[in-house]
Design a protein around this motif. Structure first.
Motif, short mmCIF file in Angstrom:
data_model
loop_
_atom_site.label_atom_id
_atom_site.label_comp_id
_atom_site.label_asym_id
_atom_site.label_seq_id
_atom_site.Cartn_x
_atom_site.Cartn_y
_atom_site.Cartn_z
N ASP C 138 46.02 107.54 -25.79
CA ASP C 138 46.98 106.98 -24.84
C ASP C 138 46.53 107.33 -23.41
O ASP C 138 46.19 108.49 -23.14
CB ASP C 138 48.38 107.57 -25.07
CG ASP C 138 49.01 107.05 -26.37
OD1 ASP C 138 48.48 106.10 -26.97
OD2 ASP C 138 50.05 107.60 -26.77
N GLY C 139 46.51 106.36 -22.53
CA GLY C 139 46.11 106.61 -21.14
C GLY C 139 44.62 106.47 -20.89
O GLY C 139 44.14 106.71 -19.77
N ALA C 140 43.86 106.07 -21.92
CA ALA C 140 42.41 105.93 -21.75
C ALA C 140 42.09 104.88 -20.68
O ALA C 140 42.84 103.91 -20.50
CB ALA C 140 41.77 105.54 -23.08
N GLY C 141 40.98 105.09 -19.97
CA GLY C 141 40.58 104.15 -18.94
C GLY C 141 41.07 104.53 -17.56
O GLY C 141 40.80 103.83 -16.58
N LEU C 142 41.75 105.67 -17.45
CA LEU C 142 42.33 106.08 -16.15
C LEU C 142 41.28 106.14 -15.05
O LEU C 142 41.56 105.77 -13.90
CB LEU C 142 43.00 107.46 -16.30
CG LEU C 142 43.76 107.99 -15.09
CD1 LEU C 142 44.99 107.14 -14.79
CD2 LEU C 142 44.17 109.45 -15.28
N LEU C 143 40.09 106.57 -15.36
CA LEU C 143 39.06 106.78 -14.33
C LEU C 143 38.10 105.59 -14.21
O LEU C 143 37.13 105.66 -13.47
CB LEU C 143 38.25 108.04 -14.64
CG LEU C 143 39.03 109.35 -14.70
CD1 LEU C 143 38.08 110.53 -14.88
CD2 LEU C 143 39.87 109.56 -13.43
N SER C 144 38.38 104.49 -14.92
CA SER C 144 37.42 103.37 -14.90
C SER C 144 37.80 102.34 -13.85
O SER C 144 38.88 102.37 -13.31
CB SER C 144 37.35 102.72 -16.27
OG SER C 144 38.55 102.05 -16.55
N LEU D 39 33.68 105.63 -19.53
CA LEU D 39 34.89 105.84 -18.70
C LEU D 39 36.08 104.96 -19.07
O LEU D 39 37.23 105.42 -19.06
CB LEU D 39 34.55 105.69 -17.21
CG LEU D 39 33.74 106.84 -16.61
CD1 LEU D 39 33.56 106.62 -15.10
CD2 LEU D 39 34.38 108.20 -16.87
N ASP D 40 35.82 103.70 -19.43
CA ASP D 40 36.97 102.83 -19.73
C ASP D 40 37.65 103.18 -21.05
O ASP D 40 38.75 102.73 -21.33
CB ASP D 40 36.56 101.36 -19.70
CG ASP D 40 35.54 101.04 -20.78
OD1 ASP D 40 34.75 101.96 -21.14
OD2 ASP D 40 35.52 99.91 -21.28
N ILE D 64 39.18 119.46 -15.17
CA ILE D 64 39.44 118.09 -15.60
C ILE D 64 38.61 117.83 -16.85
O ILE D 64 37.40 118.05 -16.86
CB ILE D 64 39.06 117.09 -14.48
CG1 ILE D 64 40.04 117.28 -13.32
CG2 ILE D 64 39.09 115.65 -14.98
CD1 ILE D 64 39.40 117.16 -11.99
N SER D 65 39.28 117.38 -17.93
CA SER D 65 38.57 117.12 -19.19
C SER D 65 38.55 115.63 -19.46
O SER D 65 39.57 114.95 -19.31
CB SER D 65 39.26 117.84 -20.35
OG SER D 65 39.40 119.22 -20.06
N ILE D 66 37.39 115.16 -19.88
CA ILE D 66 37.21 113.73 -20.18
C ILE D 66 37.15 113.61 -21.71
O ILE D 66 36.24 114.13 -22.35
CB ILE D 66 35.89 113.21 -19.55
CG1 ILE D 66 35.84 113.57 -18.05
CG2 ILE D 66 35.74 111.72 -19.79
CD1 ILE D 66 36.94 112.98 -17.22
N LEU D 67 38.16 112.89 -22.28
CA LEU D 67 38.30 112.83 -23.74
C LEU D 67 37.96 111.44 -24.28
O LEU D 67 38.73 110.50 -24.09
CB LEU D 67 39.73 113.21 -24.14
CG LEU D 67 40.18 114.64 -23.79
CD1 LEU D 67 40.93 114.66 -22.46
CD2 LEU D 67 41.05 115.23 -24.89
N PRO D 68 36.84 111.30 -24.96
CA PRO D 68 36.45 110.01 -25.53
C PRO D 68 37.33 109.64 -26.73
O PRO D 68 38.16 110.44 -27.16
CB PRO D 68 34.99 110.24 -25.94
CG PRO D 68 34.88 111.71 -26.16
CD PRO D 68 35.85 112.35 -25.21
N PRO D 69 37.16 108.42 -27.30
CA PRO D 69 37.99 107.99 -28.44
C PRO D 69 37.92 108.98 -29.60
O PRO D 69 36.85 109.50 -29.93
CB PRO D 69 37.38 106.64 -28.82
CG PRO D 69 36.82 106.12 -27.53
CD PRO D 69 36.27 107.34 -26.82
#
Lengths: 144, 73, 144, 73
Positions: C138-144, D39-40, D64-69
């Motif tokens: 949920d919320g994916a893509g926030l930084l794109s 990123l998307d 800041i953590s970047i969480l992939p699928p």
């Protein structure tokens, strides 16, 4: 389909079912364990079962499960089951989780409505039919 | 003769009656005052298969089971 | 919330959870056991977990469960888990069956979408990210 | 300076950057070609809490953590 006098040995049943399907390549195993709650001053619940119709009901569910690539299992107590012990375990094994989650819900709900099992509260050693919590089976009233 | 058995809390011994269909069985059971409160809530099995049709023809030795409201689990 | 290196001891976890709630007066206990299926020539699946976010996700579910009078439990593997062994067990305990049946479904489905766990196929000893089976949170893509 | 860490399959070491908001973080990460396909699809946690708002003000030392699928189970 397994019937036992008195409380179920839930751990043994869970473990044996797990072992039975250990190499069947099912991805999801969902048991439902029903335990007697202490309420209304009961000492135990007690159960009568009409086994011939229960077996047919179960076999019909097994056919439905197999058609979905799944399998169902069930164990139930006959006679008295003290509070905080278990009288009912059913389970679904399925390759996929959605089938398993949907099937366990339908299987347990249909069990509550159509499995020929009668429940009694046990209070001071007396067996009192749980009329208010019981449900007429599908087709009830045919002779009225 | 067919046999009628009463399951679970009805707590009534089985009876044997003459009946050609379940209509006859219904008529006979309605004569029994102790069943008045049960019949509208009970389902019926013929030779251990649940049935939903009063017109089924019965044969000698058939077993009819009267199943009151259930609550497994 | 319990994390283990490698396969889960499902029987021990099931039994311990049963014991933990033995006198809590819950009427329904529904575990969900996830087992690695042999498919596509994999030897095992392997898992990475980001524990701080997983714990917050779990705590939020525990709050929801408690608000319904229920409790949730969960165990998951970290690292390699061979086929036909289990990597995931979650469970709901609840006084009533409807709450338990609905909660286990929501809990498992949200787990699949929002628990910060990454899955890899293990083939010939190599770890390959299961991109096609993974779901943006949920919320994916926030930084794109 | 804030720290950005890349979780699971992104397999990239953490970096430290100057950023006042997540808008700055997004701009910085978009300069990295290795992140283009990620990123998307990635969600974001700030100090281990999932966030959904680019305008949050960051402070020195934030993580800041970047969480992939994901795919647990």
């Amino acid at each position: 389909m397994e019937l036992y006098e008195g409380s179920l040995d839930v751990k043994a049943i869970f473990s044996r079912w797990l072992d039975e399907e250990a190499t069947s390549n099912y991805g999801a195993y969902i048991p439902f364990v029903g335990t007697i709650r202490a309420e209304d001053g009961i000492e135990a619940l007690s159960f009568d079962i009409y086994e011939p119709v229960l077996l047919k009901w179960f076999d019909a569910w097994q056919e439905k499960a197999v058609a979905l690539g799944a399998v169902v299992k069930m164990a139930h107590s006959v006679g008295d089951v003290p509070v905080h012990t278990s009288s009912y375990v059913s389970a679904v094994f399925s390759p996929k989780r959605r089938v398993a989650l949907e099937l366990i819900d339908l299987f347990v709900e249909d069990f509550k409505t159509n499995a020929p099992i009668w429940k009694y509260d046990v209070k001071q050693g007396k067996r009192i039919y749980a009329a208010d919590r019981s449900t007429p089976m599908d087709g009830a009233g045919l002779l009225s | 003769m067919v046999k009628v058995e009463f399951l679970g809390p009805i707590a009534k011994p089985p009876i044997e009656i003459e009946a050609l269909t379940l209509i006859d069985v219904a008529a006979k059971l309605k004569e029994d005052a102790s069943l008045t409160t049960w019949l509208d809530k009970c389902a019926v099995a013929l030779n251990d298969t649940m049935v939903n049709d009063l017109s089924i023809t019965l044969k000698e030795g058939d077993k009819i089971s009267i199943l009151p409201p259930v609550c497994g689990g």
